[in-house]
Design a protein around this motif. Sequence first.
Motif, mmCIF file in Angstrom:
data_model
loop_
_atom_site.group_PDB
_atom_site.id
_atom_site.type_symbol
_atom_site.label_atom_id
_atom_site.label_comp_id
_atom_site.label_asym_id
_atom_site.label_seq_id
_atom_site.Cartn_x
_atom_site.Cartn_y
_atom_site.Cartn_z
ATOM 1 N N PRO A 51 21.775 -80.568 -67.681
ATOM 2 C CA PRO A 51 21.250 -81.850 -67.178
ATOM 3 C C PRO A 51 20.687 -82.662 -68.337
ATOM 4 N N SER A 86 29.185 -91.492 -61.307
ATOM 5 C CA SER A 86 28.632 -90.636 -60.261
ATOM 6 C C SER A 86 27.991 -89.375 -60.834
ATOM 7 N N ASP A 114 23.702 -90.835 -65.798
ATOM 8 C CA ASP A 114 22.781 -91.960 -65.577
ATOM 9 C C ASP A 114 23.285 -93.247 -66.223
ATOM 10 N N LYS A 131 23.343 -86.620 -68.092
ATOM 11 C CA LYS A 131 24.044 -85.957 -66.992
ATOM 12 C C LYS A 131 23.061 -85.630 -65.868
ATOM 13 N N LYS A 132 23.465 -85.981 -64.650
ATOM 14 C CA LYS A 132 22.614 -85.726 -63.496
ATOM 15 C C LYS A 132 22.666 -84.255 -63.118
ATOM 16 N N LYS A 133 21.688 -83.824 -62.368
ATOM 17 C CA LYS A 133 21.724 -82.461 -61.855
ATOM 18 C C LYS A 133 22.945 -82.319 -60.980
ATOM 19 N N ARG A 164 25.771 -82.227 -58.556
ATOM 20 C CA ARG A 164 25.944 -82.934 -57.299
ATOM 21 C C ARG A 164 27.430 -83.234 -57.143
#
Length: 294
Positions: free
Chosen positions: A228, A251, A254, A278-280, A282
Amino acid sequence: MSTRSLQIGLRFSRGIFCSYVGSSCWPLQTTIKRTKVTKASSKRWVQRQGSDMYAREAKEQGLRSRAAFKLLEIDQSHKIFKAGQTVIDLGFAPGSWTQVAVDHTRPNGRVLGIDILPAAPPKGAIAVQGDFMSPLVQAGIKEYLENPDEVEKRAVEGDQTKQQESGQESGSARTREKQSAPASAVDTVDVMLSDMLMNTSGNAFRDHATSMDLSNVALDFALDTLRPGGSFVCKFYAGGEDSLLERRLRSAFDRVKREKPAASRGESREQYFVATGKKKRRKVESVKGGGGRG
């Protein structure tokens, strides 16, 4: 660590791990289709390189190619590198991006370059010769990412013959294991670079389509392995489908930017997506924009 080249103990049907400390390796025998180069085209390339300030500067600084300046500019704008990071460089040959990554992650950084062509990486990096599109090669890379120190330790132990024999035997066993239980290697990488498809075919549609395929496979691997907050940089050739790739990136990260570095030749259709934060884990949109993956 030994001062000679080391085989890192994993051998697959389409890939070999190699750590280059010296100048040799035991590369996989790969058949490469080579494009015929005419004297005229070769002469034009030499003339263009001779008049290119980035090519001249790269030579003066000991960089393997002018492409280093593209990544340096991207890093200057987006601050993707930090000391101690783990970096994967897809399509690393001839190694200029790997050089930049090694230099900018000192001390304690770990840089792994992957390419289908045999190429010795810069000092301080580890190389894998293999086809990244092969799931078996990807599984081997994930095994290395999960426990790099142990994999490197296995490479150092024993003589060259014993390494080759054990690599062939244990590699085939590990291959069978990976097919039934793929390695996870989740959250182990800080930066994923993809500079695959270095040479163009001259057909704009074909180059665009190929770059989209390679970028989406690289992104899938990045989503499995990036921590992340990690970053993903990929080269692509502009065309009708790059908006789908951009949507996938947005998607999962960020911030997503398109870049055309100054070192990129003006007549080239190449561009770069720089995705940071990078997002957690999902769901991420599929290539076609529907459905998702975890």
